[in-house]
Design a protein around this motif. Structure first.
Motif, PDB file in Angstrom:
ATOM      1  N   THR A 243     -13.561  -6.214  -6.252  1.00 18.09           N
ATOM      2  CA  THR A 243     -13.009  -7.413  -7.037  1.00 18.09           C
ATOM      3  C   THR A 243     -13.691  -7.790  -8.219  1.00 18.09           C
ATOM      4  OG1 THR A 243     -14.132  -8.667  -5.318  1.00 18.09           O
ATOM      5  CG2 THR A 243     -11.799  -8.189  -5.071  1.00 18.09           C
ATOM      6  N   SER A 244     -14.926  -7.305  -8.267  1.00 16.74           N
ATOM      7  CA  SER A 244     -15.888  -7.722  -9.456  1.00 16.74           C
ATOM      8  C   SER A 244     -16.005  -6.643 -10.334  1.00 16.74           C
ATOM      9  CB  SER A 244     -17.082  -7.913  -8.801  1.00 16.74           C
ATOM     10  OG  SER A 244     -17.428  -9.194  -8.102  1.00 16.74           O
ATOM     11  N   GLU A 245     -15.295  -5.590 -10.207  1.00 18.06           N
ATOM     12  CA  GLU A 245     -15.165  -4.423 -11.266  1.00 18.06           C
ATOM     13  C   GLU A 245     -16.987  -4.164 -11.546  1.00 18.06           C
ATOM     14  OE1 GLU A 245     -12.657  -5.309 -14.317  1.00 18.06           O
ATOM     15  OE2 GLU A 245     -11.029  -5.951 -12.805  1.00 18.06           O
ATOM     16  N   VAL A 246     -17.171  -3.932 -12.831  1.00 15.71           N
ATOM     17  CA  VAL A 246     -18.508  -3.740 -13.353  1.00 15.71           C
ATOM     18  C   VAL A 246     -19.050  -5.136 -14.037  1.00 15.71           C
ATOM     19  CG1 VAL A 246     -19.943  -2.229 -14.977  1.00 15.71           C
ATOM     20  CG2 VAL A 246     -17.477  -1.380 -14.071  1.00 15.71           C
ATOM     21  N   MET A 247     -19.755  -5.757 -13.197  1.00 21.65           N
ATOM     22  CA  MET A 247     -20.149  -6.936 -13.254  1.00 21.65           C
ATOM     23  C   MET A 247     -21.688  -7.171 -13.854  1.00 21.65           C
ATOM     24  SD  MET A 247     -19.293 -10.187 -13.527  1.00 21.65           S
ATOM     25  CE  MET A 247     -17.768 -10.213 -12.438  1.00 21.65           C
ATOM     26  N   PRO A 248     -21.953  -7.501 -15.066  1.00 22.18           N
ATOM     27  CA  PRO A 248     -23.241  -7.668 -15.424  1.00 22.18           C
ATOM     28  C   PRO A 248     -24.220  -8.791 -14.737  1.00 22.18           C
ATOM     29  CG  PRO A 248     -21.596  -7.885 -17.281  1.00 22.18           C
ATOM     30  CD  PRO A 248     -21.001  -7.965 -15.928  1.00 22.18           C
ATOM     31  N   GLU A 260     -30.482 -12.455 -22.531  1.00 26.05           N
ATOM     32  CA  GLU A 260     -29.194 -13.231 -23.287  1.00 26.05           C
ATOM     33  C   GLU A 260     -27.855 -12.842 -23.079  1.00 26.05           C
ATOM     34  OE1 GLU A 260     -30.422 -13.468 -27.448  1.00 26.05           O
ATOM     35  OE2 GLU A 260     -32.487 -14.538 -27.024  1.00 26.05           O
ATOM     36  N   GLU A 261     -27.602 -11.721 -22.866  1.00 27.15           N
ATOM     37  CA  GLU A 261     -25.991 -11.145 -22.789  1.00 27.15           C
ATOM     38  C   GLU A 261     -26.253 -10.005 -21.988  1.00 27.15           C
ATOM     39  OE1 GLU A 261     -25.871  -9.356 -27.096  1.00 27.15           O
ATOM     40  OE2 GLU A 261     -24.711 -11.034 -26.675  1.00 27.15           O
ATOM     41  N   PRO A 262     -24.845  -9.465 -21.774  1.00 28.76           N
ATOM     42  CA  PRO A 262     -24.728  -8.092 -20.999  1.00 28.76           C
ATOM     43  C   PRO A 262     -25.332  -6.947 -22.009  1.00 28.76           C
ATOM     44  CG  PRO A 262     -22.935  -9.443 -20.280  1.00 28.76           C
ATOM     45  CD  PRO A 262     -23.742 -10.105 -21.324  1.00 28.76           C
TER      46      PRO A 262
END
Length: 283
Positions: A243-248, A260-262
Motif C-alpha cells: 500500500t505504501s509502494e516506494v516510500m521515502p 530536506e527531500e527524498p
C-alpha cells in the motif's frame, strides 16, 4: 452494497458471519495477503498468492483451491464491488473446531474470508516523504510467514503513531530488520542495502519488484544486514510495501537522520515502480 467472500461464496457483507470457534479468532492460527488493485486490475497477484501458498505450507495448512481458482474468485469480488484503486484482503484460518492448542483433525477445512477496500494512492507522502521511529523488534522468529499473529507489529506501529510517525523501523539489538508493516532500505554512496530474506523478515512482494527495478536500471542492491549506525549515516532511507509502494523516509525522529527531500535513488525507483504499474495495470 458491499460484498465479501466467506468460504468461497460472495455474500452481502451484512450476511457474512464467522464462527466464534474459528481458530483465526481464538489463536491467530492462519495466514493472509493484501493485494493492490490499480485501474480495477490486480498488481503482482500471482506473486502474492504464491507466497500465500508458501505460508500455508510452512504452517501445515492445505488450501482448498488452486492459485488460479483463488485468483478468479478474488477478481470476481473486485468486479462485484467495482473497485478502481484499492486493495483486496484475504485470509485463511485453520478452520472451525473445539478450542485446543494442537491442530484439529484433518477433516476440518480452512475458513476463507476476503473483502475489498477503495484506497487512493498516497501520492502526497510519496512526493514529500514520511517520518519514522526506531522500535525494538520483539516479534517471534518466523517473520517469513505472513501469519495472523501481528500483535508485535501492531504494538510497534502504535508506538510510532503516538510519536507522530508513519512507520516504525524495527531492530533486533543493533541490527535493523524491517518496518512494522514494510521492508526497509538504506542508500549509501549509490548502493542500496536491505536485510536478507531470512526468517527475521517477510520477503515483501514490493521488495522483490524493487530488486527487479534495480537490475533493470543497473542500480547496485545488496541483501546484507545493516545496523542502526549505518541507518542513521545513510544518504537515503526508504520503505516498501503493497500500500505504501516506494516510500521515502525523510526523518527518523529523536535521531540524527533528516533530509530536506527524498533522494535521487529513491526517485529513480519510484519512477521504475510507476512503469511497472502501467505495464501490468494500464495506467
Amino acid at each position: 452494497m458491499d460484498y465479501v467472500i466467506l468460504d468461497g461464496q460472495i455474500l452481502d457483507r451484512n450476511k457474512a458471519k464467522v464462527d466464534i470457534e474459528d481458530r483465526g479468532y481464538q489463536f491467530g492460527d492462519g495466514i493472509y495477503e493484501v493485494i493492490r488493485v490499480y485501474n480495477s486490475t490486480f498488481f503482482t497477484a500471482d506473486e502474492h498468492l504464491t507466497r500465500l501458498f508458501q505460508s500455508a505450507e510452512k504452517i501445515g495448512m492445505t488450501l482448498p483451491y488452486t492459485l488460479e481458482e483463488l485468483k478468479n474468485l478474488l477478481a470476481s469480488l473486485v468486479k462485484r464491488n467495482n473497485i478502481n484503486d484499492g486493495t483486496i484482503y484475504l485470509q485463511f484460518s485453520r478452520g472451525v473446531a473445539a478450542r485446543q492448542h494442537h491442530y484439529p483433525d484433518k477433516d476440518v477445512k480452512p475458513a476463507f474470508t476476503a473483502y475489498t477496500k477503495e484506497i487512493e494512492r498516497p501520492k502526497d507522502k510519496l512526493k514529500k516523504g514520511v517520518h519514522a521511529k526506531l522500535v525494538e523488534d520483539v516479534r517471534w522468529l518466523r517473520c517469513d510467514i505472513k501469519s495472523l499473529n501481528l500483535l508485535g507489529n501492531i504494538m510497534a506501529k502504535q508506538e510510532a503513531s503516538e510519536a507522530g510517525c508513519f512507520e516504525a523501523i524495527l531492530h533486533r539489538g543493533s541490527t535493523v530488520t524491517e518496518g512494522s508493516s514494510s521492508n526497509m532500505f538504506i542508500v549509501k554512496d549509490g548502493i542500496i542495502k536491505t536485510h536478507p530474506a531470512t526468517n527475521l523478515i517477510l520477503n515483501g512482494i514490493t521488495r522483490r519488484v524493487i530488486m527487479d527495478i534495480c537490475k533493470e536500471q543497473n542500480i547496485t542492491i545488496k541483501e546484507e544486514e545493516f545496523n542502526i549506525e549505518e541507518l542513521l549515516a545513510a544518504d537515503e532511507i526508504f520503505l516498501a510495501s503493497t500500500t505504501s509502494e516506494v516510500m521515502p523516509i525523510v526523518k527518523v525522529i529523536g535521531e540524527s537522520f533528516e533530509t530536506e527531500e527524498p533522494g535521487e535513488i529513491t526517485r529513480k525507483l519510484q519512477a521504475g515502480f510507476e512503469k511497472k504499474i502501467a505495464l501490468q495495470c494500464g495506467e
